[in-house]
Structure formats: C-alpha cells, structure tokens
Design an enzyme around this catalytic site. Sequence first.
Site, short mmCIF file in Angstrom:
data_model
loop_
_atom_site.label_atom_id
_atom_site.label_comp_id
_atom_site.label_asym_id
_atom_site.label_seq_id
_atom_site.Cartn_x
_atom_site.Cartn_y
_atom_site.Cartn_z
CB THR A 1 43.02 6.03 -17.63
OG1 THR A 1 42.93 4.90 -16.77
CG2 THR A 1 44.17 6.89 -17.12
CG ASP A 2 39.50 3.31 -14.39
OD1 ASP A 2 40.64 3.19 -14.91
OD2 ASP A 2 38.80 2.33 -14.08
CD GLU A 3 45.22 2.17 -15.03
OE1 GLU A 3 46.39 2.29 -14.65
OE2 GLU A 3 44.87 1.35 -15.91
CE1 TYR B 1 48.48 5.33 -19.32
CE2 TYR B 1 47.26 4.19 -17.57
CZ TYR B 1 47.29 4.81 -18.82
OH TYR B 1 46.13 4.92 -19.55
CE LYS C 1 45.77 9.13 -20.36
NZ LYS C 1 45.75 9.42 -21.82
P1 NAD Z 1 47.83 2.06 -27.30
O1 NAD Z 1 49.12 1.98 -26.56
O2 NAD Z 1 47.27 0.84 -27.92
O3 NAD Z 1 47.95 3.14 -28.48
C1 NAD Z 1 48.59 4.38 -28.31
C2 NAD Z 1 48.82 4.96 -29.70
O4 NAD Z 1 49.47 6.24 -29.53
C3 NAD Z 1 49.74 4.11 -30.60
O5 NAD Z 1 49.19 4.03 -31.89
C4 NAD Z 1 51.04 4.89 -30.60
O6 NAD Z 1 51.78 4.72 -31.80
C5 NAD Z 1 50.55 6.33 -30.44
N1 NAD Z 1 51.58 7.20 -29.85
C6 NAD Z 1 52.34 6.94 -28.76
N2 NAD Z 1 53.19 7.96 -28.55
C7 NAD Z 1 52.95 8.89 -29.51
C8 NAD Z 1 53.51 10.16 -29.82
N3 NAD Z 1 54.50 10.68 -29.08
N4 NAD Z 1 53.01 10.86 -30.87
C9 NAD Z 1 52.00 10.33 -31.64
N5 NAD Z 1 51.45 9.11 -31.41
C10 NAD Z 1 51.93 8.41 -30.34
O7 NAD Z 1 46.82 2.73 -26.28
P2 NAD Z 1 45.25 2.47 -26.08
O8 NAD Z 1 45.07 1.35 -25.14
O9 NAD Z 1 44.58 2.45 -27.41
O10 NAD Z 1 44.86 3.81 -25.30
C11 NAD Z 1 44.48 4.99 -26.01
C12 NAD Z 1 44.19 6.08 -25.01
O11 NAD Z 1 43.14 5.68 -24.14
C13 NAD Z 1 45.37 6.44 -24.12
O12 NAD Z 1 45.38 7.84 -23.94
C14 NAD Z 1 45.07 5.72 -22.81
O13 NAD Z 1 45.65 6.40 -21.72
C15 NAD Z 1 43.56 5.79 -22.79
N6 NAD Z 1 42.89 4.70 -22.06
C16 NAD Z 1 43.19 3.40 -22.32
C17 NAD Z 1 42.52 2.39 -21.65
C18 NAD Z 1 42.79 0.93 -21.93
O14 NAD Z 1 42.23 0.07 -21.26
N7 NAD Z 1 43.58 0.58 -22.94
C19 NAD Z 1 41.54 2.71 -20.70
C20 NAD Z 1 41.26 4.06 -20.45
C21 NAD Z 1 41.94 5.04 -21.15
P1 TYD Z 2 46.78 -4.38 -17.45
O1 TYD Z 2 46.12 -5.05 -18.59
O2 TYD Z 2 48.25 -4.11 -17.52
O3 TYD Z 2 45.97 -3.04 -17.17
P2 TYD Z 2 46.08 -2.00 -15.92
O4 TYD Z 2 47.27 -2.30 -15.12
O5 TYD Z 2 46.22 -0.69 -16.64
O6 TYD Z 2 44.79 -2.14 -15.18
O7 TYD Z 2 46.53 -5.24 -16.15
C1 TYD Z 2 45.23 -5.56 -15.72
C2 TYD Z 2 45.34 -6.30 -14.42
O8 TYD Z 2 45.97 -7.58 -14.66
C3 TYD Z 2 46.22 -5.61 -13.40
O9 TYD Z 2 45.68 -5.83 -12.09
C4 TYD Z 2 47.56 -6.30 -13.51
C5 TYD Z 2 47.19 -7.72 -13.90
N1 TYD Z 2 48.15 -8.43 -14.77
C6 TYD Z 2 48.57 -9.71 -14.43
O10 TYD Z 2 48.18 -10.27 -13.40
N2 TYD Z 2 49.44 -10.34 -15.28
C7 TYD Z 2 49.90 -9.77 -16.42
O11 TYD Z 2 50.72 -10.39 -17.16
C8 TYD Z 2 49.46 -8.46 -16.75
C9 TYD Z 2 49.93 -7.77 -18.00
C10 TYD Z 2 48.57 -7.82 -15.90
#
Ligand code: NAD
Ligand code: TYD
Length: 352
Positions: free
Chosen positions: A133-135, A158, A162
């Site tokens: 993630t960019d985070e 988090y 990562k």
């Molecule tokens: P999500 O939370 O929707 O899905 C995570 C999945 O991993 C779930 O299906 C969960 O059951 C599985 N999981 C969790 N713990 C596990 C374990 N111990 N063993 C096996 N499976 C397990 O997450 P997402 O939003 O789809 O993100 C997927 C990946 O992409 C993550 O690595 C996240 O850090 C990365 N990512 C997400 C975003 C975003 O905006 N959502 C952005 C950049 C990177």
């Molecule tokens: P989020 O979707 O949790 O992603 P991330 O924190 O990983 O970027 O949040 C996106 C942005 O929205 C973040 O600045 C936090 C804000 N936010 C709210 O203002 N209200 C909410 O209920 C949530 C979940 C997030």
Amino acid sequence: MSLLKKILITGGAGFIGSHVVRLFVNKYPDCEIVNLDKLTYAGNLENLRDIENKQNYRFIKGDIVDTPAMLKLFSEEKFDGVVHLAAESHVDRSLENPNEFVMTNIIGTVNLLQAALKTWGADSSKRFYHISTDEVYGSAEGSDLFTEQTAIDPQSPYSSSKAGSDHFVKAFYNSFNLPILISRCSNNYGPNHFPEKLIPLMINNLLESKPLPVYGKGENVRDWLYVADHARAIDIIFHKGKTGEVYNVGGNNEWRNIDLVNLLCRVMDKKLQRPEGASAKLITYVKDRPGHDLRYAVDSSKLQNDLGWAPSVTLEIGLEKTVDWYLNNKEWLSRVTSGQYRAYYTQMYEKR
Ligand code: NAD
Ligand code: TYD
C-alpha cells in the site's frame, strides 16, 4: 516470460483479491488458480460465485499464520507463482488490535516467503508478488507525490505492519535471490468492498439514512483507484514486471474526504430520487482518527511508462458504477453487515 501455470492467490475472497481471482481465472484458462483465504470477517466466497465452478479454479480455506500448514501446502502444490493479498486491511481496526496485524501481515507474509524459498530456492522462473500500500510512505508533504524512492515512513499500526512485510519481502530478494515483486497502491473502491472503509460505509449509511461520520474536518486527501484498474495493474506487474522491483499504483484522483462524501451524496440523491441536498444533511463531523495521515498521493509513472498501464476511469465515473453495484446488491450488503459487523460498529460508535 513464459506463462506461470499454477498460481496461488492469497486473500482471494476479500475485496481486491476477488477481482484479481476473477480476472486471472477468466483470462488464463490454461492456468490453475488456487485461492487461499482464512475467511475472516472481510473474506466472503459470495464474491466469487460466478467463477467458483470453473475448471481452473480451486479454493482452500487456510491461515497464512499457520507455519506448518503453509510449508506443507507449498511442498505439495508446487506453485509457480504467488500473488499475496491476504492481510488485515483496516486502519481503524489496527488502532484497536495491532497484534492481529502483526500476526497476519508480518508473520503470515514471512511464512509464505519461507515456504516459497524452501520449494523454489532462487529459481528465477518463479514469482512471489507482494501487494502493498502507498500508506507505507506515511503522509505526503505539500504537493509531493510518493515515488518508489520515497522513504518508508509508516504512521499507523496497519501501515507499519505492511511496511514490515515489505521489508521482509525485499530481504528475501537481497539475501536469497527469491524472485519477488512489490506494488504499492492507493485507496481502492468498487464492488464487493466491505462497508467499513469510507466509500462503502457511506453508501450503506446513506441507504439506511444514518449519519455519515466524517473524521476531523474532512480535509484529509486520498488518491482513489477503481478496483478493476488495480486488478489489471496486478496482472501486468505479475506477468511483465521486473523481479526485485517496486511499482507504485495510483489513480491520479486526489480528493478531500469531504468533497468525496459530498459528491457521493449528490449521486445518491439522484439515484434514490431524494430531494437535492437531502443526503448531505446526514454529514456529521466526528472525532478525528488518532495519527490520521493528511494526504496520500501516488506517482505511478514507472508502471505507466515501463509496463503500459493506466487507470481507465475517473472517480466520478467509478463512483457511479460502484453506487449502481451496491443498489443492485442490497442482499450482499445486508448479509455482510449482520452479526459480527453490527456488534463491532456499535462498539466503535459508542466510543466516539
Ligand atoms: P480485505 O480486508 O477486503 O481482504 C483481505 C482478505 O484476506 C480477506 O478475504 C481475508 O479473509 C483474508 N485474510 C485475512 N487474514 C488472513 C489469514 N491470516 N490467512 C489467510 N487469509 C487471510 O482487503 P483488501 O482491501 O482486498 O486488500 C487486499 C490487499 O491489498 C491487502 O494486502 C491490502 O493491504 C492491500 N491494499 C489494499 C488497498 C485498499 O484500498 N483496500 C490499497 C492498497 C493495498
Ligand atoms: P479508509 O477507507 O479507512 O482508508 P484509509 O484510512 O486506509 O485511507 O479511510 C479513507 C479516508 O476516510 C481516511 O482519511 C479516513 C476517512 N474516514 C472518515 O472520515 N470516516 C469514516 O467513517 C471512515 C471509515 C474513514
């Protein structure tokens, strides 16, 4: 490179993982796609119903934290490549329970690296692709964009977990020549997104006419990418990326949270035929998230120039598609928001 025949995708029942599994299963019918997922609250096999009976797809329920199980799985299955998405992914949960993030995101990733190393050695025809993630870069200063050279500076539990996993993935390349790739993506949105993250949470609350909790002043900025565009980037990086490299993935779509929520309110007023301005009345400013990163903004020119990827939709278009999906899938929403989810959120709201 020649096509990798047997691919393990971890976390394939989650939000992004389900889009990646679907893309790979449909695009590569001659490849065997194995989806390993623990099915936590965020994992949902319903996300894959349309492809679950395909010949080249298989699901295994498993926990990446389970070291012996991962060693056994890799030695038995002889994967050619791994796309690793399994993770605990929500910042607010990481503030409540960081240990779970260390276990899955760091220990789980190291388990997979060890299992891959034991079965592959330094075989350069294999690929271990870690989705990050960019985070991990922390908060972007001024108008700067994160490049792949930006120093890692995670601020939340988090992003720290990562970043820890990123370092281990790099270490296995540096120390053992394990053929790895890493990508760091900005905030995703789209279908099948669990309604704890900003966009699906707001859609869910709008449907139920509940308050829309905007943290702090709503001035934090995120760079939004439609999930199908991320899945396409993952496919390109996995098959064409150079091992040992990091690729940033971003949407060129920077939005302040409050502007995004207002846009979403306008879309929902239109879709639900509510009077103009009705949805925005639900906006409620709540206590800020501790250590809330002000801005994420990604420079993905390396991926665009070297591998020819580009985002396909603007936030305005992607958001309409997303809202339409949620309106057409209200049963999905009500199933995932029942039980455990309700208990967790009631507790979170009471704390504010
Ligand atoms: P999500 O939370 O929707 O899905 C995570 C999945 O991993 C779930 O299906 C969960 O059951 C599985 N999981 C969790 N713990 C596990 C374990 N111990 N063993 C096996 N499976 C397990 O997450 P997402 O939003 O789809 O993100 C997927 C990946 O992409 C993550 O690595 C996240 O850090 C990365 N990512 C997400 C975003 C975003 O905006 N959502 C952005 C950049 C990177
Ligand atoms: P989020 O979707 O949790 O992603 P991330 O924190 O990983 O970027 O949040 C996106 C942005 O929205 C973040 O600045 C936090 C804000 N936010 C709210 O203002 N209200 C909410 O209920 C949530 C979940 C997030």
